[in-house]
Enzyme design. Sequence first.
Site, mmCIF file in Angstrom:
data_model
loop_
_atom_site.group_PDB
_atom_site.id
_atom_site.type_symbol
_atom_site.label_atom_id
_atom_site.label_comp_id
_atom_site.label_asym_id
_atom_site.label_seq_id
_atom_site.Cartn_x
_atom_site.Cartn_y
_atom_site.Cartn_z
ATOM 1 N N PRO A 38 0.833 -1.204 0.000
ATOM 2 C CA PRO A 38 0.000 0.000 0.000
ATOM 3 C C PRO A 38 0.871 1.258 0.000
ATOM 4 O O PRO A 38 1.811 1.370 0.777
ATOM 5 C CB PRO A 38 -0.788 -0.124 1.309
ATOM 6 C CG PRO A 38 -0.754 -1.583 1.637
ATOM 7 C CD PRO A 38 0.556 -2.078 1.143
ATOM 8 N N GLU A 39 0.567 2.184 -0.913
ATOM 9 C CA GLU A 39 1.292 3.441 -0.964
ATOM 10 C C GLU A 39 0.455 4.527 -0.304
ATOM 11 O O GLU A 39 -0.642 4.269 0.190
ATOM 12 C CB GLU A 39 1.653 3.769 -2.409
ATOM 13 C CG GLU A 39 2.601 2.737 -3.009
ATOM 14 C CD GLU A 39 3.316 3.226 -4.252
ATOM 15 O OE1 GLU A 39 3.363 4.448 -4.487
ATOM 16 O OE2 GLU A 39 3.828 2.378 -5.004
ATOM 17 N N HIS A 46 -5.039 -15.170 8.993
ATOM 18 C CA HIS A 46 -4.147 -14.010 8.999
ATOM 19 C C HIS A 46 -4.754 -12.787 9.696
ATOM 20 O O HIS A 46 -4.263 -11.678 9.532
ATOM 21 C CB HIS A 46 -3.753 -13.646 7.565
ATOM 22 C CG HIS A 46 -3.131 -14.781 6.810
ATOM 23 N ND1 HIS A 46 -1.950 -15.372 7.205
ATOM 24 C CD2 HIS A 46 -3.542 -15.456 5.699
ATOM 25 C CE1 HIS A 46 -1.644 -16.342 6.358
ATOM 26 N NE2 HIS A 46 -2.587 -16.423 5.446
ATOM 27 N N ARG A 99 1.543 -11.484 5.370
ATOM 28 C CA ARG A 99 3.003 -11.588 5.382
ATOM 29 C C ARG A 99 3.635 -11.087 6.688
ATOM 30 O O ARG A 99 4.827 -11.187 6.889
ATOM 31 C CB ARG A 99 3.584 -10.827 4.181
ATOM 32 C CG ARG A 99 3.103 -11.394 2.857
ATOM 33 C CD ARG A 99 3.666 -10.642 1.669
ATOM 34 N NE ARG A 99 5.105 -10.866 1.520
ATOM 35 C CZ ARG A 99 5.839 -10.319 0.552
ATOM 36 N NH1 ARG A 99 5.269 -9.516 -0.317
ATOM 37 N NH2 ARG A 99 7.131 -10.571 0.481
ATOM 38 N N ARG A 109 23.843 16.589 -5.207
ATOM 39 C CA ARG A 109 23.588 15.152 -5.080
ATOM 40 C C ARG A 109 23.733 14.443 -6.422
ATOM 41 O O ARG A 109 23.178 14.868 -7.430
ATOM 42 C CB ARG A 109 22.178 14.913 -4.531
ATOM 43 C CG ARG A 109 21.896 15.528 -3.172
ATOM 44 C CD ARG A 109 22.518 14.731 -2.061
ATOM 45 N NE ARG A 109 21.843 13.461 -1.841
ATOM 46 C CZ ARG A 109 20.814 13.304 -1.016
ATOM 47 N NH1 ARG A 109 20.327 14.337 -0.345
ATOM 48 N NH2 ARG A 109 20.287 12.114 -0.856
#
Length: 270
Positions: free
Chosen positions: A2-3, A91, A110, A151
Amino acid sequence: MPELPEVETTRRGIAPHVEQRRVTALEVRQPRLRWPVPDQLPQWVVGDRVISIERRAKYLLFKFARGTLIVHLGMSGSLRILPCGASIGKHDHVDMQLDSGQLMRLTDPRRFGAVLWQENGTLHPLLASLGPEPLSEAFDAEYLQRCCRGRRTAIKALIMNADVVVGVGNIYANEALHNAGIDPRRAAGRISAARLERLVAAIKRVLAAAIEQGGTTLRDFVGGDGKPGYFKQELHVYGRAGEPCHQCGEILSEVKLGQRSTVFCRQCQR
């Protein structure tokens, strides 16, 4: 994983069912998540009321009178609202029962998610070094210029660094860089101020659009699987390697940057 838009959609989906509700029980069936769930957590939250639910980066922050419950969904986690007494799956690791007769359930196949605690007046180490929120005023072109100065890091890796800015995951980094016309491999310190300004605007635009489209999935958090998924938006580059660019027709290229799939247009992105 999930973002940020998925986590924000989760927050919006569960908030009406959880905010201002009193916790009547907390059942931890599996304490061994990415980090151990604190043993004292039930005594800290049971009997107290959830004041509000906020989001910081990809962390959901459940505010209580004495502290904050921190939840991270990890790689595969989800939250959903169910009636108390709902059947338990393999789960389903944590249930927070509410005085409404409903419960909020964390499912995490997971076990890379987290359920942690932050006392008032302290800042949890996981939150301490985070950069600004991408949709906040603190994330602007001037700030990104300072971060990029000198950078050699590839610009895609830099904007995915949570110490620089939070929540710009792989999908949205690909999309924002295409939107801004910037080659994801280009050294951050070699991008002009004007182009960085376009990139900031693109990041905000792409994330805001994804969050907005997430609104149509809110009903899934009650009795459904609790997963907003990746929104049904038109992705211009992510997952489209070998297909033509929507903008110019050039075949999209794919490379690995930081072990992440990176798709871009060699014609449109310089």
